[in-house]
Design a protein around this motif. Structure first.
Motif, short mmCIF file in Angstrom:
data_model
loop_
_atom_site.label_atom_id
_atom_site.label_comp_id
_atom_site.label_asym_id
_atom_site.label_seq_id
_atom_site.Cartn_x
_atom_site.Cartn_y
_atom_site.Cartn_z
N LYS A 91 0.80 -1.22 0.00
CA LYS A 91 0.00 0.00 0.00
C LYS A 91 0.84 1.27 0.00
N LYS A 92 2.01 1.20 -0.63
CA LYS A 92 2.84 2.38 -0.81
C LYS A 92 2.67 2.96 -2.21
N ALA A 93 1.86 2.30 -3.03
CA ALA A 93 1.57 2.76 -4.39
C ALA A 93 0.10 2.46 -4.66
N PRO A 94 -0.48 3.10 -5.68
CA PRO A 94 -1.90 2.86 -5.99
C PRO A 94 -2.21 1.38 -6.14
N ILE A 95 -3.41 0.99 -5.73
CA ILE A 95 -3.79 -0.41 -5.64
C ILE A 95 -3.78 -1.13 -6.98
N PHE A 96 -4.03 -0.40 -8.08
CA PHE A 96 -4.13 -1.08 -9.38
C PHE A 96 -2.79 -1.63 -9.86
N PHE A 97 -1.66 -1.18 -9.28
CA PHE A 97 -0.37 -1.70 -9.69
C PHE A 97 -0.14 -3.14 -9.23
N ARG A 98 -0.99 -3.65 -8.33
CA ARG A 98 -0.83 -5.03 -7.89
C ARG A 98 -1.59 -6.01 -8.79
N LYS A 99 -2.32 -5.50 -9.74
CA LYS A 99 -3.06 -6.38 -10.64
C LYS A 99 -2.10 -7.12 -11.55
N LEU A 100 -2.36 -8.42 -11.69
CA LEU A 100 -1.52 -9.26 -12.54
C LEU A 100 -2.32 -9.77 -13.73
N SER A 101 -1.63 -10.00 -14.82
CA SER A 101 -2.26 -10.59 -16.00
C SER A 101 -2.40 -12.10 -15.82
N LYS A 102 -2.97 -12.77 -16.80
CA LYS A 102 -3.09 -14.23 -16.72
C LYS A 102 -1.72 -14.90 -16.65
N ALA A 103 -0.70 -14.23 -17.19
CA ALA A 103 0.66 -14.77 -17.16
C ALA A 103 1.38 -14.42 -15.87
N SER A 104 0.64 -13.87 -14.88
CA SER A 104 1.20 -13.47 -13.58
C SER A 104 2.27 -12.40 -13.74
N VAL A 105 1.99 -11.45 -14.62
CA VAL A 105 2.89 -10.32 -14.87
C VAL A 105 2.18 -9.04 -14.44
N PRO A 106 2.86 -8.14 -13.72
CA PRO A 106 2.24 -6.87 -13.30
C PRO A 106 2.10 -5.91 -14.49
N SER A 107 1.07 -6.13 -15.28
CA SER A 107 0.91 -5.43 -16.55
C SER A 107 0.69 -3.93 -16.37
N TYR A 108 -0.03 -3.54 -15.33
CA TYR A 108 -0.28 -2.11 -15.13
C TYR A 108 1.03 -1.38 -14.81
N GLY A 109 1.85 -1.99 -13.96
CA GLY A 109 3.13 -1.39 -13.62
C GLY A 109 4.05 -1.31 -14.82
N LEU A 110 4.05 -2.36 -15.65
CA LEU A 110 4.86 -2.36 -16.87
C LEU A 110 4.45 -1.22 -17.80
N THR A 111 3.14 -1.09 -18.00
CA THR A 111 2.64 -0.06 -18.91
C THR A 111 2.96 1.34 -18.40
N PHE A 112 2.77 1.56 -17.09
CA PHE A 112 3.04 2.87 -16.51
C PHE A 112 4.52 3.23 -16.64
N SER A 113 5.40 2.28 -16.35
CA SER A 113 6.83 2.54 -16.44
C SER A 113 7.24 2.87 -17.87
N CYS A 114 6.67 2.15 -18.84
CA CYS A 114 6.99 2.41 -20.24
C CYS A 114 6.51 3.80 -20.67
N ILE A 115 5.36 4.22 -20.16
CA ILE A 115 4.87 5.57 -20.46
C ILE A 115 5.85 6.62 -19.92
N CYS A 116 6.41 6.34 -18.75
CA CYS A 116 7.35 7.29 -18.12
C CYS A 116 8.68 7.34 -18.86
N LEU A 117 8.94 6.41 -19.77
CA LEU A 117 10.15 6.44 -20.59
C LEU A 117 9.98 7.30 -21.85
N LEU A 118 8.76 7.72 -22.14
CA LEU A 118 8.48 8.46 -23.38
C LEU A 118 9.19 9.82 -23.47
#
Length: 463
Positions: free
Chosen positions: A319-346
């Motif tokens: 609970k040190k970051a927004p709750i949606f970052f703990r959501k995992l895809s079917k492949a057990s990958v933190p997809s929301y965190g991945l997407t957010f980090s990639c956006i921050c690389l733009l």
């Protein structure tokens, strides 16, 4: 369908962890920054890399003992929170995330530069950066095992390149090869031009400033703990090999380079690896080496995307970051965190798209800032270990993986990091990083202040 109940899967095997550890130990700074460090420190740069490597070995040993003392720790942020308190964990996690965002932007800018060399005036510089972001996002979204495989082959390319360089250099030395400047290859070239410390103590100290960035990522193996099979055997094996890797990949390779090319003849603005390969007479060697350096930068960017997403996942669980970052895809990958980090690389893409004559200055500034932030991360790991020894002595006694030298090694390592920060103050570009980097911690303090107290109280009970 995303859900909150899935957990990260332990899909990374010993083969993956060993190569991830090697990839972390061989940074882009070795390939591209070694020319500048040699020009500053001369042959004493060999001692610089050795000292930094062994200090970080103690950091990694401390991290390994802490992670293995409680397998509920998913990364070093978890044990920092448990041992130093919620605010320390909050600062640690978000700082590590920011470290890799800054480093990732620098790597993407470097990648675009390498592509421009390989294909001059054929591809707009922003296209390779954007392509890499999309490619790494897709690769990391599939499975963690695919990330492990990608890093495995990236590391293999770097290892083969360095071993080939060492072999070529030894061949040059034994055959008394003459460089274009007319100097015969010999081990004596290392010390016969001004001795081992030709630039004096100030030059020796200046070498630490740039060399430290070459080791950024060595702690990456600590973010894979939650996805590692049999961590009790795999993590120690990867960490224990660090001194050997430092000697082989840093010290031996640079000693070979300075034997073939006397240190004063090395251009600080060019990679000595690329220049040495061009001496082979193989027409394509120059381009091949640029490809190797490009894969090194790609490996660093890919590792950054992986680690930032896992850091956001761990921060969200506690609970040190927004709750949606703990959501995992079917492949057990933190997809929301991945997407957010990639956006921050733009922003790196925008810099390359609009262009800026001060890009190289900005590049130096952000990499210096990243190094300072990583020093904070490494220091927090050591401080967490000191707290561990005081608060949980029974776990330390039961540990089968104790830090060599105990607390003496830890305190000496902290003194070394203090020395590094002081050294940064005496060079103009790195001095700017010291001035501006504290703004990040001010921002974090403001964010921490506005978090509701009821959420902060839950952080203490997470473990």
């Amino acid at each position: 369908m995303n859900n909150f109940n899935n957990q990260l899967k332990r899909s990374l095997t010993n083969r993956h962890i060993q190569l991830i550890a090697i990839g972390g130990a061989i940074g882009t700074g070795l390939f591209m920054g070694s020319g500048k460090t040699i020009s500053l420190a001369g042959p004493s740069i060999l001692l610089v890399y050795t000292i930094i490597g062994f200090i970080l070995f103690f950091v990694m040993r401390a991290m390994g003992e802490l992670l293995l003392s409680n397998l509920n720790y998913k990364s070093f942020v978890d044990f920092t929170t448990d041992l130093l308190g919620p605010m320390a964990g909050f600062f640690m996690g978000w700082t590590y995330w920011f470290c890799w965002i800054v480093t990732g932007c620098a790597d993407l800018i470097a990648i675009s530069g390498y592509v421009e060399y390989l294909f001059p005036n054929m591809i707009a510089p922003w296209i390779p950066a954007l392509t890499c972001i999309i490619l790494f996002l897709c690769l990391n979204l599939l499975t963690v095992k695919l990330f492990g495989e990608t890093e495995f082959w990236f590391a293999i390319v770097k290892i083969i390149a360095i071993i080939f360089l060492i072999a070529i250099g030894i061949l040059f030395i034994f055959n008394y090869f003459k460089s274009p400047s007319g100097v015969t290859a010999s081990l004596s070239n290392i010390w016969n031009d001004g001795g081992f410390f030709p630039t004096g103590f100030t030059g020796f100290v200046a070498g630490f400033q740039i060399a430290a960035f070459a080791f950024v990522g060595v702690e990456l193996v600590g973010t894979t703990a939650a996805e590692t099979k049999n961590p009790e055997k795999t993590l120690p094996k990867a960490i224990n090999a660090i001194p050997i890797r430092v000697i082989l990949f840093y010290v031996l390779s640079l000693a070979i380079i300075m034997s073939v090319m006397p240190w004063r003849t090395i251009d600080p603005d060019k990679s000595p690896f690329i220049v040495l390969f061009s001496f082979t007479g193989i027409t394509s060697a120059f381009s091949i080496t640029y490809f190797v350096v490009l894969t090194s930068a790609a490996s660093s960017a890919n590792s950054g995307i992986f680690s930032t997403s896992r850091m956001l996942y761990g921060l969200s669980l506690s609970k040190k970051a927004p709750i949606f970052f703990r959501k995992l895809s079917k492949a057990s990958v933190p997809s929301y965190g991945l997407t957010f980090s990639c956006i921050c690389l733009l922003p790196s893409v925008l810099i390359l798209y609009f262009g800026n004559e001060n890009i190289m200055y900005a590049f130096t500034l952000v990499t210096s800032a990243a190094t300072l932030l990583f020093i904070f991360i490494w220091s927090m790991i050591l401080i967490s270990y000191i707290s561990f020894r005081k608060r949980k002595p029974e776990l330390h006694r039961r540990s089968n993986y104790k830090v060599p030298g105990g607390l003496i090694s830890i305190y000496l390592s902290l003194l070394f990091f203090l020395f590094l920060i002081i050294a940064f103050w005496f060079k103009e570009d790195t001095k700017q990083a010291i001035i501006f980097t504290p703004l990040w911690f001010v921002l974090l303090r403001i964010c921490y202040f506005i978090i509701p107290k009821k959420i902060k109280k839950q952080w203490n009970s997470y473990f």
